[in-house]
Design an enzyme around this catalytic site. Structure first.
Site, PDB file in Angstrom:
ATOM      1  N   HIS A  64      -3.661  -5.045  -1.400  1.00  0.00           N
ATOM      2  CA  HIS A  64      -4.137  -3.660  -1.526  1.00  0.00           C
ATOM      3  C   HIS A  64      -5.074  -3.564  -2.721  1.00  0.00           C
ATOM      4  CE1 HIS A  64      -0.724  -3.623  -4.277  1.00  0.00           C
ATOM      5  NE2 HIS A  64      -1.081  -2.446  -4.758  1.00  0.00           N
ATOM      6  N   HIS A  66      -5.280  -1.920  -5.681  1.00  0.00           N
ATOM      7  CA  HIS A  66      -5.001  -1.626  -7.090  1.00  0.00           C
ATOM      8  C   HIS A  66      -5.507  -2.739  -8.018  1.00  0.00           C
ATOM      9  CE1 HIS A  66      -1.655   1.461  -6.012  1.00  0.00           C
ATOM     10  NE2 HIS A  66      -2.862   2.008  -6.059  1.00  0.00           N
ATOM     11  N   ASP A  68      -4.447  -4.154 -10.692  1.00  0.00           N
ATOM     12  CA  ASP A  68      -3.573  -5.247 -11.134  1.00  0.00           C
ATOM     13  C   ASP A  68      -3.346  -6.279 -10.017  1.00  0.00           C
ATOM     14  OD1 ASP A  68      -1.971  -3.209  -9.887  1.00  0.00           O
ATOM     15  OD2 ASP A  68      -0.162  -4.158 -10.685  1.00  0.00           O
ATOM     16  N   HIS A  69      -3.955  -6.048  -8.850  1.00  0.00           N
ATOM     17  CA  HIS A  69      -3.891  -7.006  -7.735  1.00  0.00           C
ATOM     18  C   HIS A  69      -5.262  -7.601  -7.407  1.00  0.00           C
ATOM     19  CE1 HIS A  69       0.288  -5.870  -6.445  1.00  0.00           C
ATOM     20  NE2 HIS A  69      -0.020  -4.925  -7.315  1.00  0.00           N
ATOM     21  N   HIS A 122       2.476   2.747  -0.017  1.00  0.00           N
ATOM     22  CA  HIS A 122       2.079   2.628  -1.429  1.00  0.00           C
ATOM     23  C   HIS A 122       0.590   2.965  -1.548  1.00  0.00           C
ATOM     24  CE1 HIS A 122       2.018   1.011  -5.498  1.00  0.00           C
ATOM     25  NE2 HIS A 122       1.045   0.180  -5.169  1.00  0.00           N
ATOM     26  N   ASP A 146       3.048  -4.535  -3.132  1.00  0.00           N
ATOM     27  CA  ASP A 146       3.812  -3.450  -3.754  1.00  0.00           C
ATOM     28  C   ASP A 146       4.505  -2.589  -2.703  1.00  0.00           C
ATOM     29  OD1 ASP A 146       2.988  -4.312  -6.229  1.00  0.00           O
ATOM     30  OD2 ASP A 146       1.642  -2.638  -6.627  1.00  0.00           O
ATOM     31  N   HIS A 184       5.964  -7.751  -8.353  1.00  0.00           N
ATOM     32  CA  HIS A 184       6.432  -7.339  -9.685  1.00  0.00           C
ATOM     33  C   HIS A 184       7.875  -7.764  -9.916  1.00  0.00           C
ATOM     34  CE1 HIS A 184       3.087  -4.639 -10.898  1.00  0.00           C
ATOM     35  NE2 HIS A 184       2.980  -4.402  -9.596  1.00  0.00           N
TER      36      HIS A 184
HETATM   37 ZN   LIG Z   1      -0.110  -1.228  -6.294  1.00  0.00          ZN
END
Ligand SMILES: [Zn+2]
Length: 273
Positions: A64, A66, A68-69, A122, A146, A184
């Protein structure tokens, strides 16, 4: 790009965890020579891991959008000209291989096929990757991003409770021994919530003891398995009478609520826990 013409002779694949930021896991799927990275939020830790293990990057897989990905993608592409697999329904400019449910991501250098499942909730276009069981390399693998966490699930930033409940239902239908590689290390915090929701769950109590011990030793609690998640994760168990009773005792659910309303109430409770 170099690839083996003899897939049947290629070595078994393994998965390497690369910690990043406070609690992210970036995953390297490799055969000792080539590696595909899942959700590289940070390029530097991946470049370091590739170097340390003498691996050459051959693909990037995204679940996805985001940061941090995806944040490490541009820098990785400066070092390695590789395909970028990712969700068709999210605006990620680097994607060269857009994917949606039923598609298969094929990483030629690894002889690796990953089936794609749409798991909105998410984010609205979130996908998960499944490596099916294979004789060469054992139990199935799920890269759930996530969506499904060890003991919990992702927050609903873009999707509805109904979408997330359905997405998690698809993942729960995977074989029991599927290893769950989520993005995570949230497990102990998730299990504290799970224990408040379902205090009488013995499998959950056992998991709390095991995973607490792992963290005390500085070990990862990931991957878990689909069987363990079905036995202990409240977001796969929201139809259980004990969980519905907890929601009602807490005044978070009406007597005549639907299953999706129960899921929504559970997610809301976790947000404020
Ligand atoms: Zn995420």
């Amino acid at each position: 790009m170099i690839h083996s013409p003899e897939q049947t002779l290629s070595p078994a694949l393994s998965v390497l965890a690369v910690p990043a930021f406070a609690d992210n896991y970036l995953w390297l799927i490799h055969d000792g020579t080539h590696a595909a990275v899942v959700d590289p939020g940070d390029a530097m830790v991946i470049l370091d891991a590739l170097k340390a293990h003498q691996l050459t990057l051959c693909a990037i897989l995204l679940t996805h959008h985001h940061a941090d990905h995806t944040g490490g993608v541009p820098e990785l592409l400066q070092h390695f000209a590789v395909p970028v697999f990712g969700p068709r329904n999210e605006a990620i400019t680097a994607i060269t291989e857009p994917l949606a449910e039923g598609d298969v991501a094929y990483v030629r250098e690894l002889g690796l096929q990953l089936t794609v499942i749409d798991v909105p909730g998410h984010t609205k276009g979130h996908i998960a990757y499944v490596r099916q069981r294979d004789e060469r390399s054992g139990a199935p693998w799920l890269f759930s991003g996530d969506t499904l966490f060890a003991g919990g699930c992702g927050r609903l930033f873009e999707g509805t409770p109904g979408q997330m409940a359905e997405s998690l239902g698809k993942l729960a239908a995977l074989p029991d021994d599927t290893e769950v590689f989520c993005a995570h290390e949230y497990t102990l915090s998730n299990l504290r919530f799970a224990s408040a929701v379902e205090p009488g769950n013995l499998a959950l109590q056992e998991r709390v003891a095991i995973d607490t011990e792992k963290r005390q030793q500085g070990l990862s609690t990931v991957p878990s398995t689909i069987a363990l998640e079905k036995a202990t994760n409240p977001f796969l168990r929201y139809k259980e009478p004990a969980i519905l009773a907890s929601l009602k005792v807490e005044g978070k659910l009406a007597a005549d609520a639907s299953p999706v309303e129960a899921f929504a109430a559970l997610r809301m409770w976790k947000n404020n826990f």
